[in-house]
Enzyme design. Structure first.
Site, mmCIF file in Angstrom:
data_model
loop_
_atom_site.group_PDB
_atom_site.id
_atom_site.type_symbol
_atom_site.label_atom_id
_atom_site.label_comp_id
_atom_site.label_asym_id
_atom_site.label_seq_id
_atom_site.Cartn_x
_atom_site.Cartn_y
_atom_site.Cartn_z
ATOM 1 N N SER A 225 -2.971 1.221 4.909
ATOM 2 C CA SER A 225 -1.766 1.078 4.078
ATOM 3 C C SER A 225 -0.669 0.430 4.915
ATOM 4 O O SER A 225 -0.111 1.044 5.827
ATOM 5 C CB SER A 225 -1.326 2.467 3.606
ATOM 6 O OG SER A 225 -0.114 2.359 2.906
ATOM 7 N N HIS B 148 -4.130 -2.785 2.384
ATOM 8 C CA HIS B 148 -3.532 -2.190 1.180
ATOM 9 C C HIS B 148 -2.016 -2.407 1.211
ATOM 10 O O HIS B 148 -1.333 -2.000 2.147
ATOM 11 C CB HIS B 148 -3.858 -0.694 1.160
ATOM 12 C CG HIS B 148 -3.437 0.008 -0.085
ATOM 13 N ND1 HIS B 148 -4.186 0.005 -1.241
ATOM 14 C CD2 HIS B 148 -2.321 0.744 -0.369
ATOM 15 C CE1 HIS B 148 -3.574 0.700 -2.172
ATOM 16 N NE2 HIS B 148 -2.428 1.164 -1.670
ATOM 17 N N ASP C 128 1.459 -1.772 -0.730
ATOM 18 C CA ASP C 128 2.138 -1.002 -1.777
ATOM 19 C C ASP C 128 3.371 -1.738 -2.268
ATOM 20 O O ASP C 128 4.291 -2.014 -1.503
ATOM 21 C CB ASP C 128 2.518 0.383 -1.239
ATOM 22 C CG ASP C 128 1.315 1.289 -1.156
ATOM 23 O OD1 ASP C 128 0.583 1.384 -2.163
ATOM 24 O OD2 ASP C 128 1.086 1.883 -0.090
ATOM 25 N N MET D 4 6.427 -1.334 -4.873
ATOM 26 C CA MET D 4 7.133 -0.332 -5.691
ATOM 27 C C MET D 4 8.424 -0.952 -6.213
ATOM 28 O O MET D 4 9.089 -1.692 -5.477
ATOM 29 C CB MET D 4 7.456 0.897 -4.833
ATOM 30 C CG MET D 4 6.231 1.518 -4.178
ATOM 31 S SD MET D 4 6.627 3.069 -3.362
ATOM 32 C CE MET D 4 5.080 3.396 -2.483
ATOM 33 N N HIS E 37 -1.396 -3.131 -4.520
ATOM 34 C CA HIS E 37 -1.249 -1.964 -5.400
ATOM 35 C C HIS E 37 0.122 -2.039 -6.058
ATOM 36 O O HIS E 37 1.137 -1.739 -5.439
ATOM 37 C CB HIS E 37 -1.401 -0.692 -4.550
ATOM 38 C CG HIS E 37 -1.245 0.576 -5.328
ATOM 39 N ND1 HIS E 37 -1.112 1.798 -4.718
ATOM 40 C CD2 HIS E 37 -1.213 0.820 -6.663
ATOM 41 C CE1 HIS E 37 -1.001 2.735 -5.643
ATOM 42 N NE2 HIS E 37 -1.035 2.161 -6.828
ATOM 43 N N MET F 233 2.811 -0.707 -8.116
ATOM 44 C CA MET F 233 3.415 0.472 -8.751
ATOM 45 C C MET F 233 4.704 0.016 -9.399
ATOM 46 O O MET F 233 5.811 0.336 -8.954
ATOM 47 C CB MET F 233 3.657 1.547 -7.678
ATOM 48 C CG MET F 233 2.376 2.239 -7.245
ATOM 49 S SD MET F 233 2.575 3.160 -5.715
ATOM 50 C CE MET F 233 2.274 1.850 -4.536
ATOM 51 N N MET G 131 -5.422 7.789 -7.652
ATOM 52 C CA MET G 131 -4.334 8.293 -6.803
ATOM 53 C C MET G 131 -4.653 9.754 -6.476
ATOM 54 O O MET G 131 -4.852 10.563 -7.382
ATOM 55 C CB MET G 131 -2.987 8.212 -7.536
ATOM 56 C CG MET G 131 -2.424 6.823 -7.715
ATOM 57 S SD MET G 131 -2.207 5.849 -6.199
ATOM 58 C CE MET G 131 -1.294 6.942 -5.128
ATOM 59 N N PHE H 43 5.330 7.762 -2.203
ATOM 60 C CA PHE H 43 5.690 8.038 -0.813
ATOM 61 C C PHE H 43 4.463 8.315 0.052
ATOM 62 O O PHE H 43 3.499 8.913 -0.435
ATOM 63 C CB PHE H 43 6.627 9.255 -0.746
ATOM 64 C CG PHE H 43 7.888 9.058 -1.514
ATOM 65 C CD1 PHE H 43 8.989 8.446 -0.935
ATOM 66 C CD2 PHE H 43 7.970 9.437 -2.853
ATOM 67 C CE1 PHE H 43 10.150 8.222 -1.656
ATOM 68 C CE2 PHE H 43 9.122 9.222 -3.592
ATOM 69 C CZ PHE H 43 10.219 8.604 -3.003
HETATM 70 C C1 DX5 Z 1 1.178 5.243 -1.970
HETATM 71 C C2 DX5 Z 1 0.707 4.902 -0.569
HETATM 72 C C3 DX5 Z 1 0.580 6.166 0.211
HETATM 73 C C4 DX5 Z 1 0.383 6.079 1.684
HETATM 74 C C5 DX5 Z 1 -0.965 6.526 2.085
HETATM 75 O O1 DX5 Z 1 0.606 4.505 -2.928
HETATM 76 O O2 DX5 Z 1 -0.408 4.082 -0.529
HETATM 77 O O3 DX5 Z 1 -0.382 6.933 -0.403
HETATM 78 O O4 DX5 Z 1 0.741 4.921 2.242
HETATM 79 O O5 DX5 Z 1 -0.921 7.154 3.291
HETATM 80 P P1 DX5 Z 1 -0.655 8.696 3.599
HETATM 81 O O6 DX5 Z 1 -0.661 9.491 2.333
HETATM 82 O O7 DX5 Z 1 -1.752 9.053 4.534
HETATM 83 O O8 DX5 Z 1 0.666 8.732 4.276
HETATM 84 ZN ZN ZN Z 2 -1.137 2.518 -2.563
#
Ligand code: DX5
Ligand code: ZN
Length: 226
Positions: A8, A33, A35, A37, A66, A68, A137, A143
C-alpha cells in the site's frame, strides 16, 4: 492461483521511493496498491492522478488503483488506466456499477469491484462477467493502521466458494486492511489471492525485504506468521 503482494503506497516513505521501488522489483512484487480517497466516500485524502503518472515513469510494476471516491464512473479516465493494471471501484459508491466496470475494461485495464465489510457478496450476482477480481475490505476503508473486522475471515472463505460454485474460479480475491502476518495465515487458508500490505506487514519496522520474504513463506506454508 499464485498468491500476490500489493504494498500500500500510502504507507511508503516518499523520501526513499526510488530505492523502495528497486526493492519491490528485486523481490518480485506483483502490484503497487494506490489508495485514492476523495474526502466524501471516505473521510480522508491520500494519493492522486499525478502520483500514479510519476510512479509509472519510475517502475514497470503494474498499479492497483483503489478508488474510494463517489461516482467513480466519471473519474476513471482521469487515471489513464493501462493494460495489466487493476482499477477497483466500490459497489457502495455508484448507482452505475456495471457501466463503471465496463469503462475500466475499455482502457484495457482489469476491473475489480470493491466491497465494504458490511456489503453482501450477492451484489456481484449480475456483474461476474464484468470483473477480474473482487476487493474485500477487511477494515472499513479510509485509514491505515486499523484492526481487522473478525467476520471478514468467513467472508473471504464464503467469497471463494461463491465464485467457484458459479464457474468464476479465475476471479481473484484481494484483501485490504490490517493484513498482518497472523491474519495473512488465516486469509491464505480462506482463499485470498492478492494481499494489500501496509503498516501491518511490509512497512512494519525497517526490514522491507525481510517482511516480503516472510509473507511469501506464509503463502508457502513455511511460516506460522508469529
Ligand atoms: C485503505 C488502505 C489501508 C492500508 C492498509 O484502503 O489500503 O487498508 O493502507 O494497511 P494497514 O491496514 O496494514 O495499515
Ligand atoms: Zn486500499
Amino acid at each position: 492461483m499464485t498468491k500476490k503482494i500489493a504494498p500500500s503506497m500510502m504507507c511508503a516513505d516518499y523520501r526513499t521511493l526510488p530505492a523502495l521501488l528497486d526493492t519491490f522489483a528485486e523481490t518480485g512484487i506483483e502490484y503497487l496498491h494506490i489508495d485514492i480517497m476523495d474526502g466524501v466516500f471516505v473521510k480522508n485524502f491520500t494519493l492522486g492522478t499525478d502520483y500514479c503518472k510519476r510512479l509509472r515513469s519510475m517502475t514497470d510494476i503494474p498499479l492497483d488503483i483503489h478508488m474510494m471516491v463517489t461516482e467513480p464512473e466519471t473519474k476513471i479516465g482521469w487515471f489513464e488506466p493501462k493494460e495489466g493494471e487493476y482499477v477497483s471501484i466500490h459497489y457502495e459508491a455508484t448507482n452505475h456499477l456495471q457501466r463503471a466496470l465496463a469503462e475500466i475494461k475499455k482502457y484495457g485495464a482489469k476491473p475489480m469491484v470493491a466491497l465494504n465489510p458490511a456489503t453482501p457478496l450477492c451484489v456481484m450476482d449480475y456483474i461476474l462477467d464484468d470483473i477480474d477480481a473482487v476487493l474485500l475490505m477487511t477494515v472499513n476503508p479510509g485509514f491505515a493502521g486499523q484492526k481487522i473486522v473478525p467476520k471478514m475471515f468467513d467472508k473471504v472463505r464464503d467469497c471463494r466458494k461463491y465464485l467457484d460454485e458459479r464457474g468464476y474460479s479465475h476471479v481473484e480475491i484481494e484483501v485490504d486492511g490490517n493484513v498482518n502476518f497472523p491474519n495473512t495465515v488465516k486469509l491464505a487458508a480462506a482463499g485470498a489471492d492478492i494481499y494489500v500490505a501496509g503498516t501491518s506487514s511490509v512497512f512494519m519496522g525497517e526490514d522491507i525485504t525481510g517482511n516480503i520474504a516472510k509473507m511469501r513463506r506464509i503463502f508457502n506454508g513455511e511460516d506460522l506468521g508469529e
